[in-house]
Design an enzyme around this catalytic site. Sequence first.
Site, PDB file in Angstrom:
ATOM      1  N   ARG A   2     -13.023  21.324  34.075  1.00  0.00           N
ATOM      2  CA  ARG A   2     -11.968  20.335  34.283  1.00  0.00           C
ATOM      3  C   ARG A   2     -11.268  20.015  32.972  1.00  0.00           C
ATOM      4  O   ARG A   2     -10.058  19.814  32.923  1.00  0.00           O
ATOM      5  CB  ARG A   2     -12.566  19.071  34.925  1.00  0.00           C
ATOM      6  CG  ARG A   2     -11.529  18.124  35.496  1.00  0.00           C
ATOM      7  CD  ARG A   2     -12.179  17.062  36.366  1.00  0.00           C
ATOM      8  NE  ARG A   2     -13.107  16.219  35.618  1.00  0.00           N
ATOM      9  CZ  ARG A   2     -13.894  15.305  36.184  1.00  0.00           C
ATOM     10  NH1 ARG A   2     -13.879  15.107  37.486  1.00  0.00           N
ATOM     11  NH2 ARG A   2     -14.702  14.573  35.447  1.00  0.00           N
ATOM     12  N   LYS A  58      -7.623  14.625  33.605  1.00  0.00           N
ATOM     13  CA  LYS A  58      -8.282  13.452  33.019  1.00  0.00           C
ATOM     14  C   LYS A  58      -7.617  13.146  31.675  1.00  0.00           C
ATOM     15  O   LYS A  58      -8.163  13.445  30.608  1.00  0.00           O
ATOM     16  CB  LYS A  58      -9.780  13.702  32.880  1.00  0.00           C
ATOM     17  CG  LYS A  58     -10.599  12.492  33.298  1.00  0.00           C
ATOM     18  CD  LYS A  58     -12.061  12.821  33.500  1.00  0.00           C
ATOM     19  CE  LYS A  58     -12.888  11.570  33.587  1.00  0.00           C
ATOM     20  NZ  LYS A  58     -12.655  10.762  34.799  1.00  0.00           N
ATOM     21  N   GLU A 107      -6.522   7.121  45.342  1.00  0.00           N
ATOM     22  CA  GLU A 107      -7.845   6.805  44.800  1.00  0.00           C
ATOM     23  C   GLU A 107      -7.759   5.471  44.071  1.00  0.00           C
ATOM     24  O   GLU A 107      -6.762   4.765  44.182  1.00  0.00           O
ATOM     25  CB  GLU A 107      -8.325   7.937  43.883  1.00  0.00           C
ATOM     26  CG  GLU A 107      -7.429   8.212  42.694  1.00  0.00           C
ATOM     27  CD  GLU A 107      -8.065   9.189  41.699  1.00  0.00           C
ATOM     28  OE1 GLU A 107      -9.285   9.114  41.483  1.00  0.00           O
ATOM     29  OE2 GLU A 107      -7.329   9.999  41.134  1.00  0.00           O
TER      30      GLU A 107
HETATM   31  C1  LIG Z   1     -13.214  10.542  36.110  1.00  0.00           C
HETATM   32  C2  LIG Z   1     -12.458  10.089  37.295  1.00  0.00           C
HETATM   33  C3  LIG Z   1     -13.010  10.071  38.596  1.00  0.00           C
HETATM   34  C4  LIG Z   1     -14.449  10.398  38.875  1.00  0.00           C
HETATM   35  O1  LIG Z   1     -14.795  11.716  38.577  1.00  0.00           O
HETATM   36  P1  LIG Z   1     -16.314  12.139  38.397  1.00  0.00           P
HETATM   37  O2  LIG Z   1     -16.211  13.547  37.948  1.00  0.00           O
HETATM   38  O3  LIG Z   1     -16.968  12.024  39.717  1.00  0.00           O
HETATM   39  O4  LIG Z   1     -16.913  11.216  37.396  1.00  0.00           O
HETATM   40  C5  LIG Z   1     -12.201   9.689  39.640  1.00  0.00           C
HETATM   41  N1  LIG Z   1     -10.909   9.319  39.456  1.00  0.00           N
HETATM   42  C6  LIG Z   1     -10.357   9.299  38.219  1.00  0.00           C
HETATM   43  C7  LIG Z   1      -8.948   8.876  38.084  1.00  0.00           C
HETATM   44  C8  LIG Z   1     -11.099   9.689  37.114  1.00  0.00           C
HETATM   45  O5  LIG Z   1     -10.538   9.662  35.902  1.00  0.00           O
END
Ligand SMILES: *Cc1c(COP(=O)(O)O)cnc(C)c1O
Length: 340
Positions: free
Chosen positions: A81, A183, A219
Amino acid sequence: MKKEIDWANLGFGYVKTDKRFVSNFKDGKWDEGVMTSDDMVSISECAGVLQYAQTCFEGAKAYTQKDGSVVCFRPDLNAKRMEDSAAYLEMPVFPKERFLEALIETVKENIDYVPPYGSGASLYIRPYMFGTNAVIGVKPADEYQFRIFVTPVGPYFKEGAKPIIIRVSDLDRAAPHGTGHIKAGLNYAMSLHAIVDAHSQGFEENMYLDAATRTKVEETGGANFIFVTKDNKIVTPKSSSILPSITRRSIMYVAKEYLGLEVEEREVFFDEVPTFAECGLCGTAAVISPVGIINDHGKEIKFPSGMEEMGPITKKLYDTLVGIQQGTIEAPEGWIYKIK
Ligand SMILES: *Cc1c(COP(=O)(O)O)cnc(C)c1O
């Protein structure tokens, strides 16, 4: 020797540990990297990250299993990722294999900070990368730094996993063809106003809807949604502006392969949310945080699972995934990376 830390009462804050990994990108390549005790970063006052937010990050956890092994959960997916995030922000990719090596090494170097089994605490791992050289005209930096530090964090749920109340946000997190799927620190900077405001109104999180039509569930600021239908199907929203949560992807797999539940990743219209039986937020921090109520501008959607405890299906998903992580349930091939 384990550090003298009150593991059970540790919160989610930064605690400086002994060592961190640092690698620099210059003249078109990454150096071999070093493990250092220096926690300070020294960069140009005009660094790309400071002027134009050219930075991305990851979040993972190391913890102690029942038999005493120190492990990490699916860090290969964090590595992949981060490659995707870097590429999208015009940053050089820090290769997956090197990412994994550096992550494991950083945990090993700080092994005394990994909380003991049963404490509920864990060692949070933060890989990140940023543009370091001076950039004043808008363009990608030429030089970058990749770092990994770790910090011990306490149990997410100190008094059991109590359902939370969230609200529908009037602000958007991500545009349809923007950066929601990577991210990037910038996604968080722009969510700060919304979260501070939500907290001041007594809500724990914001539910973001799709920016284009405001009819579909996306989300929260840092966790993906899962819903359980009244006939026990697991539904999660599909959208190109959602961050692909590793926890959510793992839960969908566990639901299907371990619990024999039907799973659907599809568009979820906000209108259908009141028909669901359970709702949860998934991410590395909490695994699953149950949602009891969604407040839509004063109108409450109350899930039948209530405000006292996790819904029964959410609980099964949670227990199964945590069991896999803790080593009490056999993990799918390749999910658990043994560090020590
Ligand atoms: C990091 C993150 C998540 C959760 O991802 P995981 O890999 O399960 O920790 C969900 N939404 C956003 C916006 C994120 O930055």
